[in-house]
Write a protein that holds these residues in place. Structure first.
Motif, PDB file in Angstrom:
ATOM      1  N   MET A   1     -11.480   1.200   1.340  1.00 29.22           N
ATOM      2  CA  MET A   1     -11.336   2.535   1.955  1.00 29.22           C
ATOM      3  C   MET A   1     -12.751   3.122   2.129  1.00 29.22           C
ATOM      4  SD  MET A   1      -8.838   4.633  -0.223  1.00 29.22           S
ATOM      5  CE  MET A   1      -7.053   3.949  -0.363  1.00 29.22           C
ATOM      6  N   VAL A   2     -13.620   2.590   1.114  1.00 27.28           N
ATOM      7  CA  VAL A   2     -15.135   3.401   1.268  1.00 27.28           C
ATOM      8  C   VAL A   2     -15.595   2.523   2.152  1.00 27.28           C
ATOM      9  CG1 VAL A   2     -17.320   3.230  -0.038  1.00 27.28           C
ATOM     10  CG2 VAL A   2     -15.346   3.814  -1.318  1.00 27.28           C
ATOM     11  N   VAL A   3     -15.646   1.455   2.651  1.00 30.44           N
ATOM     12  CA  VAL A   3     -16.394   0.658   3.549  1.00 30.44           C
ATOM     13  C   VAL A   3     -15.872   1.202   5.132  1.00 30.44           C
ATOM     14  CG1 VAL A   3     -16.606  -1.472   4.870  1.00 30.44           C
ATOM     15  CG2 VAL A   3     -17.025  -1.229   2.288  1.00 30.44           C
ATOM     16  N   LEU A   4     -14.432   1.517   4.958  1.00 25.58           N
ATOM     17  CA  LEU A   4     -13.796   1.800   6.220  1.00 25.58           C
ATOM     18  C   LEU A   4     -14.273   3.280   6.666  1.00 25.58           C
ATOM     19  CD1 LEU A   4     -11.877   1.169   8.669  1.00 25.58           C
ATOM     20  CD2 LEU A   4     -10.000   2.168   7.095  1.00 25.58           C
ATOM     21  N   GLY A   5     -14.311   4.038   5.514  1.00 25.19           N
ATOM     22  CA  GLY A   5     -14.858   5.575   5.872  1.00 25.19           C
ATOM     23  C   GLY A   5     -16.349   5.628   6.151  1.00 25.19           C
ATOM     24  N   LEU A   6     -17.226   4.542   5.808  1.00 25.79           N
ATOM     25  CA  LEU A   6     -18.632   4.738   6.392  1.00 25.79           C
ATOM     26  C   LEU A   6     -18.557   4.211   7.743  1.00 25.79           C
ATOM     27  CD1 LEU A   6     -20.359   3.074   3.128  1.00 25.79           C
ATOM     28  CD2 LEU A   6     -20.358   5.501   4.040  1.00 25.79           C
ATOM     29  N   ALA A   7     -17.677   3.290   7.978  1.00 20.39           N
ATOM     30  CA  ALA A   7     -17.550   2.706   9.584  1.00 20.39           C
ATOM     31  C   ALA A   7     -17.176   3.781  10.501  1.00 20.39           C
ATOM     32  CB  ALA A   7     -16.651   1.530   9.620  1.00 20.39           C
ATOM     33  N   VAL A   8     -16.118   4.693   9.976  1.00 17.43           N
ATOM     34  CA  VAL A   8     -15.626   5.679  10.766  1.00 17.43           C
ATOM     35  C   VAL A   8     -16.715   6.839  10.867  1.00 17.43           C
ATOM     36  CG1 VAL A   8     -13.939   7.401  10.746  1.00 17.43           C
ATOM     37  CG2 VAL A   8     -13.193   5.012  10.553  1.00 17.43           C
ATOM     38  N   GLY A   9     -17.320   7.022   9.914  1.00 17.70           N
ATOM     39  CA  GLY A   9     -18.384   7.895  10.103  1.00 17.70           C
ATOM     40  C   GLY A   9     -19.342   7.668  10.749  1.00 17.70           C
ATOM     41  N   ALA A  10     -19.805   6.300  11.061  1.00 13.15           N
ATOM     42  CA  ALA A  10     -21.003   5.707  11.926  1.00 13.15           C
ATOM     43  C   ALA A  10     -20.398   5.939  13.253  1.00 13.15           C
ATOM     44  CB  ALA A  10     -21.268   4.412  11.412  1.00 13.15           C
ATOM     45  N   ALA A  11     -19.387   5.630  13.415  1.00  9.18           N
ATOM     46  CA  ALA A  11     -18.605   5.491  14.851  1.00  9.18           C
ATOM     47  C   ALA A  11     -18.645   7.044  15.502  1.00  9.18           C
ATOM     48  CB  ALA A  11     -17.250   4.868  14.801  1.00  9.18           C
ATOM     49  N   GLY A  12     -18.247   7.945  14.418  1.00  8.32           N
ATOM     50  CA  GLY A  12     -17.990   9.426  14.852  1.00  8.32           C
ATOM     51  C   GLY A  12     -19.540  10.082  15.167  1.00  8.32           C
ATOM     52  N   ASP A  13     -20.467   9.481  14.229  1.00  9.19           N
ATOM     53  CA  ASP A  13     -21.876   9.897  14.679  1.00  9.19           C
ATOM     54  C   ASP A  13     -22.379   9.131  16.015  1.00  9.19           C
ATOM     55  OD1 ASP A  13     -24.291  10.986  13.985  1.00  9.19           O
ATOM     56  OD2 ASP A  13     -25.085   8.974  13.395  1.00  9.19           O
ATOM     57  N   ALA A  14     -22.098   7.977  16.369  1.00  7.81           N
ATOM     58  CA  ALA A  14     -22.323   7.515  17.483  1.00  7.81           C
ATOM     59  C   ALA A  14     -21.711   7.977  18.839  1.00  7.81           C
ATOM     60  CB  ALA A  14     -22.011   6.082  17.559  1.00  7.81           C
ATOM     61  N   LEU A  15     -20.618   8.620  18.574  1.00  4.56           N
ATOM     62  CA  LEU A  15     -20.101   9.494  19.655  1.00  4.56           C
ATOM     63  C   LEU A  15     -20.391  10.680  19.790  1.00  4.56           C
ATOM     64  CD1 LEU A  15     -16.139   8.925  18.940  1.00  4.56           C
ATOM     65  CD2 LEU A  15     -17.368   8.140  20.908  1.00  4.56           C
ATOM     66  N   THR A  16     -20.985  11.592  18.817  1.00  6.27           N
ATOM     67  CA  THR A  16     -21.619  12.607  18.884  1.00  6.27           C
ATOM     68  C   THR A  16     -22.987  12.451  19.421  1.00  6.27           C
ATOM     69  OG1 THR A  16     -20.696  13.414  16.868  1.00  6.27           O
ATOM     70  CG2 THR A  16     -22.405  14.470  17.539  1.00  6.27           C
ATOM     71  N   ARG A  17     -23.734  11.390  19.211  1.00  9.76           N
ATOM     72  CA  ARG A  17     -25.199  11.150  19.642  1.00  9.76           C
ATOM     73  C   ARG A  17     -25.083  10.834  21.155  1.00  9.76           C
ATOM     74  NH1 ARG A  17     -29.094   8.543  15.363  1.00  9.76           N
ATOM     75  NH2 ARG A  17     -28.442  10.004  13.429  1.00  9.76           N
ATOM     76  N   ARG A  18     -23.893   9.880  21.526  1.00 10.39           N
ATOM     77  CA  ARG A  18     -23.694   9.496  23.071  1.00 10.39           C
ATOM     78  C   ARG A  18     -23.381  10.786  23.880  1.00 10.39           C
ATOM     79  NH1 ARG A  18     -19.139   5.697  24.526  1.00 10.39           N
ATOM     80  NH2 ARG A  18     -18.043   7.503  24.388  1.00 10.39           N
ATOM     81  N   GLY A  19     -22.668  11.864  23.407  1.00 12.28           N
ATOM     82  CA  GLY A  19     -22.458  12.883  24.079  1.00 12.28           C
ATOM     83  C   GLY A  19     -23.522  13.887  24.432  1.00 12.28           C
ATOM     84  N   ARG A  20     -24.553  13.694  23.533  1.00  8.61           N
ATOM     85  CA  ARG A  20     -25.796  14.738  23.755  1.00  8.61           C
ATOM     86  C   ARG A  20     -26.598  13.995  24.589  1.00  8.61           C
ATOM     87  NH1 ARG A  20     -27.084  15.991  17.385  1.00  8.61           N
ATOM     88  NH2 ARG A  20     -25.147  17.246  16.967  1.00  8.61           N
ATOM     89  N   ALA A  21     -26.612  12.798  24.706  1.00 12.91           N
ATOM     90  CA  ALA A  21     -27.752  12.056  25.676  1.00 12.91           C
ATOM     91  C   ALA A  21     -27.413  12.198  27.058  1.00 12.91           C
ATOM     92  CB  ALA A  21     -27.925  10.800  25.322  1.00 12.91           C
TER      93      ALA A  21
END
Length: 79
Positions: A59-79
């Motif tokens: 759960m912890v590892v999956l949560g970190l992965a989902v958070g990183a993916a969401g962060d990547a989506l946010t950064r991609r949307g700003r660029a």
């Protein structure tokens, strides 16, 4: 310079899901190791009997992965 564009709904949901998985998994690990109370006790229903430690680590590892993916989506949307 800070962007004023709002987060996409997918990024917002991934942030909430990441928080629930990381905090729920960490509180489950603390409960298993030290007997502390569950902060997010509902996650125990997601864990099969006999595999508590492994499931909370996943759960912890999956949560970190989902958070990183969401962060990547946010950064991609700003660029």
């Amino acid at each position: 310079m800070t962007s004023t564009t709002p987060k996409s709904p997918v990024a917002a949901v991934s942030g909430v899901l990441s928080f629930v998985l990381v905090v729920g998994g960490a509180s489950g690990l603390l409960h298993e190791w030290f007997g502390w109370i569950h902060f997010m006790g509902f996650v125990r229903f997601l864990v099969p009997d006999g595999y508590e430690i492994y499931s909370y680590v996943v759960m912890v590892v999956l949560g970190l992965a989902v958070g990183a993916a969401g962060d990547a989506l946010t950064r991609r949307g700003r660029a």
